[in-house]
Design a protein around this motif. Structure first.
Motif, PDB file in Angstrom:
ATOM      1  N   THR A  20       0.719  -1.202  -0.196  1.00 56.50           N
ATOM      2  CA  THR A  20      -0.008  -0.002  -0.057  1.00 56.50           C
ATOM      3  C   THR A  20       0.860   1.523  -0.019  1.00 56.50           C
ATOM      4  OG1 THR A  20       0.068  -0.022   2.609  1.00 56.50           O
ATOM      5  CG2 THR A  20      -1.978  -1.017   1.167  1.00 56.50           C
ATOM      6  N   SER A  21       2.149   1.165   0.000  1.00 55.25           N
ATOM      7  CA  SER A  21       3.152   2.348   0.075  1.00 55.25           C
ATOM      8  C   SER A  21       2.999   2.855  -1.124  1.00 55.25           C
ATOM      9  CB  SER A  21       4.499   2.157   0.549  1.00 55.25           C
ATOM     10  OG  SER A  21       4.485   1.402   1.801  1.00 55.25           O
ATOM     11  N   PHE A  22       2.887   4.395  -1.082  1.00 60.39           N
ATOM     12  CA  PHE A  22       2.841   5.087  -2.449  1.00 60.39           C
ATOM     13  C   PHE A  22       4.375   5.456  -2.964  1.00 60.39           C
ATOM     14  CE2 PHE A  22       3.129   9.024  -4.837  1.00 60.39           C
ATOM     15  CZ  PHE A  22       1.800   8.908  -5.550  1.00 60.39           C
ATOM     16  N   THR A  23       4.467   5.253  -4.315  1.00 57.36           N
ATOM     17  CA  THR A  23       5.838   5.657  -4.835  1.00 57.36           C
ATOM     18  C   THR A  23       5.254   6.767  -5.740  1.00 57.36           C
ATOM     19  OG1 THR A  23       5.116   3.900  -6.457  1.00 57.36           O
ATOM     20  CG2 THR A  23       6.815   3.326  -4.745  1.00 57.36           C
ATOM     21  N   GLY A  24       6.508   7.629  -5.976  1.00 57.47           N
ATOM     22  CA  GLY A  24       6.302   8.773  -6.893  1.00 57.47           C
ATOM     23  C   GLY A  24       5.916   8.413  -8.242  1.00 57.47           C
ATOM     24  N   ARG A  25       5.381   9.426  -8.892  1.00 62.87           N
ATOM     25  CA  ARG A  25       5.194   9.066 -10.501  1.00 62.87           C
ATOM     26  C   ARG A  25       5.255  10.124 -11.184  1.00 62.87           C
ATOM     27  NH1 ARG A  25       0.010   7.268  -7.775  1.00 62.87           N
ATOM     28  NH2 ARG A  25       0.386   5.004  -7.665  1.00 62.87           N
ATOM     29  N   LEU A  26       6.112  10.253 -12.179  1.00 60.40           N
ATOM     30  CA  LEU A  26       6.427  11.202 -13.079  1.00 60.40           C
ATOM     31  C   LEU A  26       5.920  11.088 -14.433  1.00 60.40           C
ATOM     32  CD1 LEU A  26       8.198  13.827 -13.743  1.00 60.40           C
ATOM     33  CD2 LEU A  26      10.038  12.187 -14.589  1.00 60.40           C
ATOM     34  N   ARG A  27       5.046  12.163 -14.707  1.00 58.77           N
ATOM     35  CA  ARG A  27       4.448  12.018 -16.154  1.00 58.77           C
ATOM     36  C   ARG A  27       5.109  13.154 -17.101  1.00 58.77           C
ATOM     37  NH1 ARG A  27      -1.914  13.026 -14.319  1.00 58.77           N
ATOM     38  NH2 ARG A  27      -1.469  14.533 -15.846  1.00 58.77           N
ATOM     39  N   GLY A  28       5.492  12.574 -18.281  1.00 59.82           N
ATOM     40  CA  GLY A  28       6.279  13.317 -19.157  1.00 59.82           C
ATOM     41  C   GLY A  28       7.782  13.588 -18.790  1.00 59.82           C
ATOM     42  N   GLU A  29       8.630  14.035 -19.787  1.00 51.35           N
ATOM     43  CA  GLU A  29       9.708  14.151 -19.635  1.00 51.35           C
ATOM     44  C   GLU A  29      10.272  15.610 -19.061  1.00 51.35           C
ATOM     45  OE1 GLU A  29      13.756  14.317 -22.867  1.00 51.35           O
ATOM     46  OE2 GLU A  29      11.876  14.237 -23.481  1.00 51.35           O
ATOM     47  N   ILE A  30      11.292  15.485 -18.080  1.00 51.13           N
ATOM     48  CA  ILE A  30      11.972  16.785 -17.419  1.00 51.13           C
ATOM     49  C   ILE A  30      12.766  17.334 -18.562  1.00 51.13           C
ATOM     50  CG2 ILE A  30      13.217  17.700 -15.712  1.00 51.13           C
ATOM     51  CD1 ILE A  30      12.159  15.571 -13.931  1.00 51.13           C
TER      52      ILE A  30
END
Length: 202
Positions: free
Chosen positions: A9-19
């Motif tokens: 149930t632990s949240f992990t970060g999500r990156l949408r798109g390219e930095i």
């Protein structure tokens, strides 16, 4: 040494798109706050709290640099305020006794950070969802708004030498009504903040 796996149930970060260096990086805590955002700009969803925000943003910036970091999301009002989008000038930590730590060690670990020159609103960040009038009154002596990630985002961005902006939708009054008000307000905030992004970051 192997690291123990996170609970399911632990949240992990999500990156949408390219930095990219020609684009701002949007940073939000919760999925609900970004539900109405389009794909114009890269978006990092960190999860809630200072540790999660600092960790996920540090990981994201370790491999790429954006033009600037823009923390958008919700904040509780410590002084009566209508639901609106506001930009923060200064951010503090309300749950770190920095003066006490300075007396003990001779060093400061959480000095106030200026993110926008000149007068403006102060945001207090801490690892507590503020939902009681007594705490709200005490925090109002030091700040105008309260959240759980802003100081962490500003700290990491400044450490990486990047400009940072903190833009919040005032979602609740940080009193006993906050817990029931926030879910609906977060959905509203997503649309309002998406409009702000379209008008101010293009």
């Amino acid at each position: 040494m192997l690291l123990a796996p996170l609970p399911e149930t632990s949240f992990t970060g999500r990156l949408r798109g390219e930095i990219r260096p020609d684009r701002p990086l949007l940073v939000v805590a919760a999925e609900a706050e970004a539900a109405r955002f389009d794909d114009t700009f890269p978006l990092l969803i960190t999860g809630m709290g200072k540790v999660r925000a600092a960790m996920e943003l540090t990981l994201a910036l370790s491999s790429a640099r954006p033009r600037e970091v823009v923390n958008v999301g919700t904040a509780g009002a410590l002084k009566d305020s209508p639901n609106a989008v506001v930009e923060v000038a200064r951010v503090i930590q309300h749950d770190l006794p920095d003066d006490v730590l300075h007396q003990l060690s001779g060093a400061y670990y959480g000095s106030p950070l200026t993110v926008r020159p000149g007068p403006g609103l102060t945001l207090a960040t801490g690892d507590s969802f503020i939902a009681d009038s007594r705490t709200r009154t005490l925090l109002a002596e030091r700040a105008d708004l309260v959240d759980m990630e802003g100081y962490a985002v500003a700290s990491v961005a400044q450490r990486f030498g990047l400009p940072v902006r903190i833009v919040k939708y005032v979602s609740d009054q940080a009193d006993e009504s906050a817990a029931t008000a926030w879910p609906d307000a977060a959905a509203t905030a997503s649309g309002v903040l998406a409009d702000w992004i379209g008008r101010h970051l293009a």
